[in-house]
Scaffold this active site. Structure first.
Site, mmCIF file in Angstrom:
data_model
loop_
_atom_site.group_PDB
_atom_site.id
_atom_site.type_symbol
_atom_site.label_atom_id
_atom_site.label_comp_id
_atom_site.label_asym_id
_atom_site.label_seq_id
_atom_site.Cartn_x
_atom_site.Cartn_y
_atom_site.Cartn_z
ATOM 1 N N ASN A 40 0.539 -1.532 -0.149
ATOM 2 C CA ASN A 40 0.297 -0.053 0.164
ATOM 3 C C ASN A 40 0.711 1.034 -0.247
ATOM 4 O OD1 ASN A 40 -1.696 2.012 0.298
ATOM 5 N ND2 ASN A 40 -2.015 1.004 2.772
ATOM 6 N N LYS A 61 -0.205 4.316 -0.134
ATOM 7 C CA LYS A 61 -0.672 5.444 0.733
ATOM 8 C C LYS A 61 0.015 6.502 -0.547
ATOM 9 C CE LYS A 61 -0.489 2.848 4.891
ATOM 10 N NZ LYS A 61 -0.025 3.036 6.286
ATOM 11 N N HIS A 70 -9.726 1.514 5.248
ATOM 12 C CA HIS A 70 -8.586 1.584 5.947
ATOM 13 C C HIS A 70 -8.306 2.345 6.776
ATOM 14 C CE1 HIS A 70 -4.506 2.429 6.397
ATOM 15 N NE2 HIS A 70 -3.686 1.427 5.903
ATOM 16 N N GLU A 91 -6.793 4.564 7.878
ATOM 17 C CA GLU A 91 -6.518 6.108 7.970
ATOM 18 C C GLU A 91 -7.453 7.151 6.784
ATOM 19 O OE1 GLU A 91 -2.747 5.928 5.265
ATOM 20 O OE2 GLU A 91 -1.526 4.793 7.465
ATOM 21 N N GLU A 107 -5.202 -4.378 10.956
ATOM 22 C CA GLU A 107 -4.201 -3.704 10.958
ATOM 23 C C GLU A 107 -4.181 -2.617 12.298
ATOM 24 O OE1 GLU A 107 -2.229 -2.958 7.391
ATOM 25 O OE2 GLU A 107 -3.682 -1.238 6.879
ATOM 26 N N GLY A 164 2.572 2.869 10.644
ATOM 27 C CA GLY A 164 3.829 3.981 10.790
ATOM 28 C C GLY A 164 4.156 4.145 11.403
ATOM 29 N N SER A 202 3.533 -1.291 10.669
ATOM 30 C CA SER A 202 5.152 -1.790 10.480
ATOM 31 C C SER A 202 5.744 -2.898 10.056
ATOM 32 C CB SER A 202 5.463 -0.478 11.834
ATOM 33 O OG SER A 202 5.199 -0.420 12.380
HETATM 34 P P1 13P Z 1 3.194 1.011 7.532
HETATM 35 O O1 13P Z 1 3.545 -0.687 6.895
HETATM 36 O O2 13P Z 1 3.450 1.824 6.950
HETATM 37 O O3 13P Z 1 2.924 0.408 9.094
HETATM 38 O O4 13P Z 1 1.562 0.660 6.711
HETATM 39 C C1 13P Z 1 0.673 -0.461 7.409
HETATM 40 C C2 13P Z 1 -0.193 0.090 6.121
HETATM 41 O O5 13P Z 1 -0.864 1.575 7.226
HETATM 42 C C3 13P Z 1 -0.982 -0.823 5.089
HETATM 43 O O6 13P Z 1 -2.108 -0.453 4.771
#
Ligand code: 13P
Length: 255
Positions: A9, A11, A94, A96, A164, A170, A210
């Site tokens: 992903n 982002k 997601h 976010e 997640e 992150g 992560s």
């Molecule tokens: P990170 O791997 O940067 O922690 O992000 C995970 C994520 O949100 C994947 O959709």
């Protein structure tokens, strides 16, 4: 038999040119890795260019979000009909999107329904926030997110779920593999309650938060964990290739 899946992903990272460069850097090696389904989820504006680059390869494409209507006066939105010409997967729900853009469980349910109706494979994300984790509410939150997202959705083998935990995204603080496996087991039991045991047993449930080349082996070694949704580490060519390679070595199945 669940074929492992690793999705990157990206982002809101990479311009079109940068996205093409990243694909160029990973394409040949990634294409040759067998036994794992490999999915790249770049920003919308790069989907068309990357779709061209991936023609004839074993690498699949996904989008990061989608509106639930097929067309209409929804300025700035992207519909399932637009996506299905370009990609096979779509990330939905997601955290976010839930927390920064106010997506509700009901919206995610409509999106999931629309994706499946139009032949896209959803990667449904669920996960608790830090305070929910710390107050022992993980099970309650995850159960509610899964049940709301799948409300009135017909049984389908196309669904992928990604657990997640928000506090692991992150932050560099991944969940422990045991913790992740326990919640994934719970998600599988919710899917069995909603649909049936056989279909739940065949659906893939990923861990995200992560994930790096240093911890992927621990996650993928858990029988319950069928792959990873990778954020930051998917933007680094070597790192992503390493994650997919380890996944194939530990759990690869004929695709
Ligand atoms: P990170 O791997 O940067 O922690 O992000 C995970 C994520 O949100 C994947 O959709």
């Amino acid at each position: 038999m669940r074929v492992p899946l690793v999705a990157g992903n990206w982002k809101m990272n990479t311009t079109v040119i940068e996205a093409e460069e990243l694909v160029y850097d990973i394409l040949d090696t990634l294409d040759r890795i067998k036994g794992v389904e490999k999915v790249l989820c770049p920003p919308f504006v790069s989907l068309a260019a990357i779709n061209m680059m991936l023609q004839g390869s074993s690498i699949k494409l996904g989008a990061q979000n989608m509106h639930f209507e097929t067309k209409g006066a929804y300025t700035g939105e992207i519909s399932p009909l637009m996506l299905r010409e370009l990609c096979e997967f779509v990330i939905l729900g997601h955290s976010e999107r839930r927390w920064y853009f106010g997506e509700t469980g009901e919206m995610i349910n409509k999106k999931l329904n629309a994706a499946l109706t139009h032949g896209l494979k959803p990667i449904l994300c669920v996960g608790e926030r830090l305070e929910e984790n710390e107050t022992g509410r993980t099970e309650e939150i995850v159960r509610k997110q899964v049940r709301t997202a799948l409300n009135d959705i017909k049984l389908t083998p196309d669904l992928v779920v990604a657990y997640e935990p928000v506090w692991a995204i992150g932050t560099g603080k991944a969940a422990s593999s045991k913790q992740a496996a326990a919640t994934i087991k719970l998600i599988r039991s919710i899917l069995a309650e909603l649909w049936n045991k056989d279909i739940a047993q065949n659906l893939r449930i990923l861990y995200g938060g992560s994930v790096t080349s240093n911890n992927i082996a621990e996650f993928i070694s858990q029988p319950e964990i069928d792959g990873a949704l990778v954020g930051g580490a998917s933007l680094k060519a070597e790192e992503f290739l390493n994650i997919v390679t380890q996944t194939a070595e530990i759990k690869g199945k004929p695709v």
